[in-house]
Each structure stands twice: as C-alpha cells, then as structure tokens.
Design a protein around this motif. Sequence first.
Motif, PDB file in Angstrom:
ATOM      1  N   THR A   1       0.829  -1.202   0.000  1.00  0.00           N
ATOM      2  CA  THR A   1       0.000   0.000   0.000  1.00  0.00           C
ATOM      3  C   THR A   1       0.863   1.252   0.000  1.00  0.00           C
ATOM      4  O   THR A   1       0.590   2.212  -0.728  1.00  0.00           O
ATOM      5  CB  THR A   1      -0.924   0.014   1.233  1.00  0.00           C
ATOM      6  N   TRP A   2       1.903   1.243   0.808  1.00  0.00           N
ATOM      7  CA  TRP A   2       2.838   2.377   0.884  1.00  0.00           C
ATOM      8  C   TRP A   2       3.469   2.626  -0.477  1.00  0.00           C
ATOM      9  O   TRP A   2       3.513   3.762  -0.963  1.00  0.00           O
ATOM     10  CB  TRP A   2       3.893   2.055   1.941  1.00  0.00           C
ATOM     11  N   ALA A   3       3.956   1.565  -1.111  1.00  0.00           N
ATOM     12  CA  ALA A   3       4.629   1.712  -2.395  1.00  0.00           C
ATOM     13  C   ALA A   3       3.684   2.250  -3.466  1.00  0.00           C
ATOM     14  O   ALA A   3       4.052   3.125  -4.260  1.00  0.00           O
ATOM     15  CB  ALA A   3       5.207   0.369  -2.828  1.00  0.00           C
ATOM     16  N   THR A   4       2.455   1.744  -3.469  1.00  0.00           N
ATOM     17  CA  THR A   4       1.510   2.163  -4.500  1.00  0.00           C
ATOM     18  C   THR A   4       1.095   3.614  -4.325  1.00  0.00           C
ATOM     19  O   THR A   4       1.050   4.382  -5.296  1.00  0.00           O
ATOM     20  CB  THR A   4       0.260   1.259  -4.486  1.00  0.00           C
TER      21      THR A   4
ATOM     22  N   PRO B   1      -2.416   2.861 -13.978  1.00  0.00           N
ATOM     23  CA  PRO B   1      -1.809   2.478 -12.696  1.00  0.00           C
ATOM     24  C   PRO B   1      -2.845   2.198 -11.611  1.00  0.00           C
ATOM     25  O   PRO B   1      -2.690   1.253 -10.828  1.00  0.00           O
ATOM     26  CB  PRO B   1      -0.952   3.705 -12.333  1.00  0.00           C
ATOM     27  N   LEU B   2      -3.903   3.003 -11.573  1.00  0.00           N
ATOM     28  CA  LEU B   2      -4.960   2.778 -10.589  1.00  0.00           C
ATOM     29  C   LEU B   2      -5.688   1.472 -10.878  1.00  0.00           C
ATOM     30  O   LEU B   2      -6.002   0.705  -9.964  1.00  0.00           O
ATOM     31  CB  LEU B   2      -5.940   3.945 -10.591  1.00  0.00           C
ATOM     32  N   PHE B   3      -5.960   1.205 -12.148  1.00  0.00           N
ATOM     33  CA  PHE B   3      -6.678  -0.009 -12.536  1.00  0.00           C
ATOM     34  C   PHE B   3      -5.903  -1.251 -12.115  1.00  0.00           C
ATOM     35  O   PHE B   3      -6.491  -2.233 -11.634  1.00  0.00           O
ATOM     36  CB  PHE B   3      -6.912  -0.006 -14.046  1.00  0.00           C
ATOM     37  N   ILE B   4      -4.591  -1.229 -12.288  1.00  0.00           N
ATOM     38  CA  ILE B   4      -3.753  -2.356 -11.871  1.00  0.00           C
ATOM     39  C   ILE B   4      -3.881  -2.579 -10.366  1.00  0.00           C
ATOM     40  O   ILE B   4      -4.048  -3.718  -9.903  1.00  0.00           O
ATOM     41  CB  ILE B   4      -2.285  -2.104 -12.247  1.00  0.00           C
ATOM     42  N   SER B   5      -3.818  -1.491  -9.616  1.00  0.00           N
ATOM     43  CA  SER B   5      -3.895  -1.593  -8.156  1.00  0.00           C
ATOM     44  C   SER B   5      -5.280  -2.039  -7.702  1.00  0.00           C
ATOM     45  O   SER B   5      -5.406  -2.839  -6.765  1.00  0.00           O
ATOM     46  CB  SER B   5      -3.552  -0.236  -7.527  1.00  0.00           C
TER      47      SER B   5
ATOM     48  N   GLN C   1       5.710  -1.255  -8.888  1.00  0.00           N
ATOM     49  CA  GLN C   1       6.714  -1.197  -9.947  1.00  0.00           C
ATOM     50  C   GLN C   1       6.082  -1.344 -11.317  1.00  0.00           C
ATOM     51  O   GLN C   1       6.422  -0.606 -12.254  1.00  0.00           O
ATOM     52  CB  GLN C   1       7.773  -2.283  -9.716  1.00  0.00           C
ATOM     53  N   LEU C   2       5.146  -2.283 -11.430  1.00  0.00           N
ATOM     54  CA  LEU C   2       4.465  -2.467 -12.706  1.00  0.00           C
ATOM     55  C   LEU C   2       3.656  -1.229 -13.075  1.00  0.00           C
ATOM     56  O   LEU C   2       3.656  -0.795 -14.242  1.00  0.00           O
ATOM     57  CB  LEU C   2       3.546  -3.691 -12.624  1.00  0.00           C
ATOM     58  N   SER C   3       2.983  -0.640 -12.090  1.00  0.00           N
ATOM     59  CA  SER C   3       2.194   0.566 -12.337  1.00  0.00           C
ATOM     60  C   SER C   3       3.077   1.713 -12.818  1.00  0.00           C
ATOM     61  O   SER C   3       2.730   2.438 -13.770  1.00  0.00           O
ATOM     62  CB  SER C   3       1.461   0.988 -11.057  1.00  0.00           C
ATOM     63  N   PHE C   4       4.214   1.875 -12.179  1.00  0.00           N
ATOM     64  CA  PHE C   4       5.148   2.956 -12.515  1.00  0.00           C
ATOM     65  C   PHE C   4       5.708   2.767 -13.924  1.00  0.00           C
ATOM     66  O   PHE C   4       5.749   3.702 -14.730  1.00  0.00           O
ATOM     67  CB  PHE C   4       6.272   2.990 -11.485  1.00  0.00           C
ATOM     68  N   ILE C   5       6.134   1.542 -14.231  1.00  0.00           N
ATOM     69  CA  ILE C   5       6.721   1.254 -15.537  1.00  0.00           C
ATOM     70  C   ILE C   5       5.696   1.448 -16.651  1.00  0.00           C
ATOM     71  O   ILE C   5       5.984   2.059 -17.693  1.00  0.00           O
ATOM     72  CB  ILE C   5       7.277  -0.176 -15.570  1.00  0.00           C
ATOM     73  N   LEU C   6       4.498   0.941 -16.443  1.00  0.00           N
ATOM     74  CA  LEU C   6       3.459   1.076 -17.458  1.00  0.00           C
ATOM     75  C   LEU C   6       3.069   2.531 -17.681  1.00  0.00           C
ATOM     76  O   LEU C   6       2.832   2.951 -18.819  1.00  0.00           O
ATOM     77  CB  LEU C   6       2.221   0.272 -17.060  1.00  0.00           C
ATOM     78  N   PHE C   7       3.020   3.301 -16.586  1.00  0.00           N
ATOM     79  CA  PHE C   7       2.693   4.719 -16.764  1.00  0.00           C
ATOM     80  C   PHE C   7       3.757   5.410 -17.603  1.00  0.00           C
ATOM     81  O   PHE C   7       3.435   6.190 -18.514  1.00  0.00           O
ATOM     82  CB  PHE C   7       2.554   5.433 -15.428  1.00  0.00           C
ATOM     83  N   ILE C   8       5.030   5.168 -17.294  1.00  0.00           N
ATOM     84  CA  ILE C   8       6.113   5.802 -18.050  1.00  0.00           C
ATOM     85  C   ILE C   8       6.017   5.414 -19.527  1.00  0.00           C
ATOM     86  O   ILE C   8       6.143   6.259 -20.424  1.00  0.00           O
ATOM     87  CB  ILE C   8       7.483   5.396 -17.471  1.00  0.00           C
TER      88      ILE C   8
END
Length: 404
Positions: A171-174, A367-371, A219-226
């Motif tokens: 949760t913290w990371a996201t 990123p939100l959808f992934i989470s 990490q996946l959310s961050f990479i996909l957003f970039i």
Amino acid sequence: MSLNKLIVPSWLCSIFTIFLPPIDDRFPIYVFFFSIFIYLSGLSILNRRFIPRISFIVVIVFSIFITLIIVSHLVNIDVSFGSYFVKFLVNILFLFSFVLYSYNNKKIIVSNVKWLRFTLELIIFLTFSQILLNVHLGNIWLIPVIGVQNSIDGYEIMKYPIYFGSLDKNTWATKFVFIVIVYLSFIYFKVFSVSKIKKYLMLGMATFCVIYMLSRTAQLSFILFIFLFYLWKILFVHKNKLLKVVTLTVLIITSVLASFILFDKLFHIKLDSADGLAARLYLWKAFYLHLEHMYIVIGNGIFSSGYILPLYERMDNALHWHNAFMTMFADVGFFGLIIFIWILKFIFWHGDLNRKYRLIFLCYFVPLFISLNSQYAGYDNDVVIYSSLVIFLYIFFIYDKKLK
C-alpha cells in the motif's frame, strides 16, 4: 478568516497524512483531516447557497452511492465492520466534497499550486529518507541486483521502524507511486515549475524508493505509466514523422529490455504459499465459490470479506479480496459496483477536452486499474487522494482552456 483560506490547506494536509502511520488502528490520523475538509467544504457550499456548477447527475449518483453504503451497513449490521464502514463513508464523502468544491472554485484551487508542489516534494523526500534509513539498517543495498525469490523476501525493508509511510509495504509503495506520477506530470504540464536539478533529484529519489520497496504492483504501475506517457507524447506531441518512428522504436526496445531485467530480478512469481499472487488466486477462487450465497442487490455489509473468507480453507488470515471490483460487488451489491465504475469513468474520462488531453487521463487510469485489480479494497484513502489530484489536473486544463 475566509473558509476558502482553510479548505485547500486542509486538502493538502489530507494528502500528507495518508503517509503517517496510525497512532491507533481504530482511528488513523488521516480520518481527522479528511473530516475537516468535508466539514469546511460543506460549509462553503451551504454559505454561498449556489447550485453546484456540475452535472446534476453527478450529485445524484454520488448521493445514491453513499445511501447504498449506509443501507448495506445497517441491513447487515451484525456482520458489517463498523470501522471499515466509517472509513468507506469518510473516503467517499471526501471525494464527493472535493468534486463539488473544486468545480465551483477553479481559480482558488489552481492558485494554490505552490503549496501543492511543496506537499508532494515533502512526501517524496521523507519517503526517500525513510527507505534510505531502512535499507541501511538492513544492509540490503544489493537486493535490486540479487533479486527476491518470493513475496515474503520483499518485506525485509519493513522489519525496521516506520516513521513515515505505511505499515503495509505494498500500500505504501503504490500510494507513493501515485504521488510521483502526479508530481512529474504536473511539472510536464506546467502546473508548477521546478529547476532541472530539482526535477532529476526528485526523480532519482523516487526511483530509488520504487526499486527498494519491492512491490511488484507499484513497480508495474510505474513502468506502465512511463511507457504509456511516452507513447502518448510520441503520438500527440512530436510533429516530425521520422522522429516519431525513431523515438517509438527506442521506447519499445528500451521497455522490452527493462522488462526482462526487472522480471528476472524482482518479479519472481512462484505459485506457492509464500507468493502474493498465489494468495490472490485463492482469494478470488473463494469469491466465486461464495457468489451464489451473496445478496447482489443491497450487498453483504461493509468489509464482508472479513466474515466470508474465514469460511474457506487457508483463508483465516486473509483481510479482503484484493480486488476493488469484487469488494464493491460483495459489500454494496451489483448497483454499487455499477456506480463505482461510473465514478471512475467520471474522473478519468473527459469528453469536453480535446483528444490529445483526453487520452492522457487514460494513462493516469492504468496504474490505478492495476492496483484496484490486485491490491485495493476500493475504499482506500490513497485511491480518493489520487483521484482528487487527477481531478485537479482536469480543473487546471479547464482553467487553462485546453478544450479544443
């Protein structure tokens, strides 16, 4: 003192306090500041006695959703969790209040970008300091190189005191990734400006945190957003066709290589008891096994997973479905799920913007959808905070006349 001088600071404090560890599990600090914002923005609307400058359907839909939450809790009072009911209600009221206030006070909202920038930078800096301290205490500097073998190994950084962040690593990371995404986007769209040195310094600190937090979802959310952001930039910002082809090719090659490296070092997936993905598969299986016993109209009470999951083998320690859409269906029923999806559409799809700016909001939604599909219960504080920041960007576009 004018209410408007207090409302925006209370919103900024709300953003900051979701990173403060709870003093008491029954009363997280953020609830107090969320409640202040709800109260002040409500007073502002009542004092001005205006019809909100927003579609009437938005007010109706939010009101129905809030009613469904209350009804589901009251009808299932014997099994519905009171603390989570309060959390759910406060978070939805916070989002509803922000929508009403921001749409009616665009100039005031946009004029506070200096303090918004300070808040986001402070969060990034304090998170970096906390992660740096824990990496040092655990002497885990090489973990990005040697990788982790399962989800449990990824919690090494949480073995030491947390002064700023969250007691749950994922949760913290996201929520941190959400803040970083917003911060970098606001710089790009000139919501606020920073020097190049500061921009790359903040990006470096953010990247360090995302790597060492060892959360695959974040990490996946961050990479996909970039990836999506640069793809959007190539398609809608670059004018030269040759430049588009070259940059798109470089982006794809870089992304593929980075994916292989990250997957090898950090994304070890083993479907055993120590892996988070395996645990989620068991949770989702339990959801479908119990589906025929659920009340699909009014729901089964807030945080219904708390009493449903222990009915199944290996689910005694499970907290929730780790899927927001399942949670909404189970807690507030079919109609609650439909409204939840409608609210997401309202926040992340804006037909009044031109195509270029309309599609960028899909980059923020991914990123939100992934989470939402792997981690969140759906009524989490960081979901509504991230949503409010995305709404802020939309308000900025409206104020800046980016409509055609």
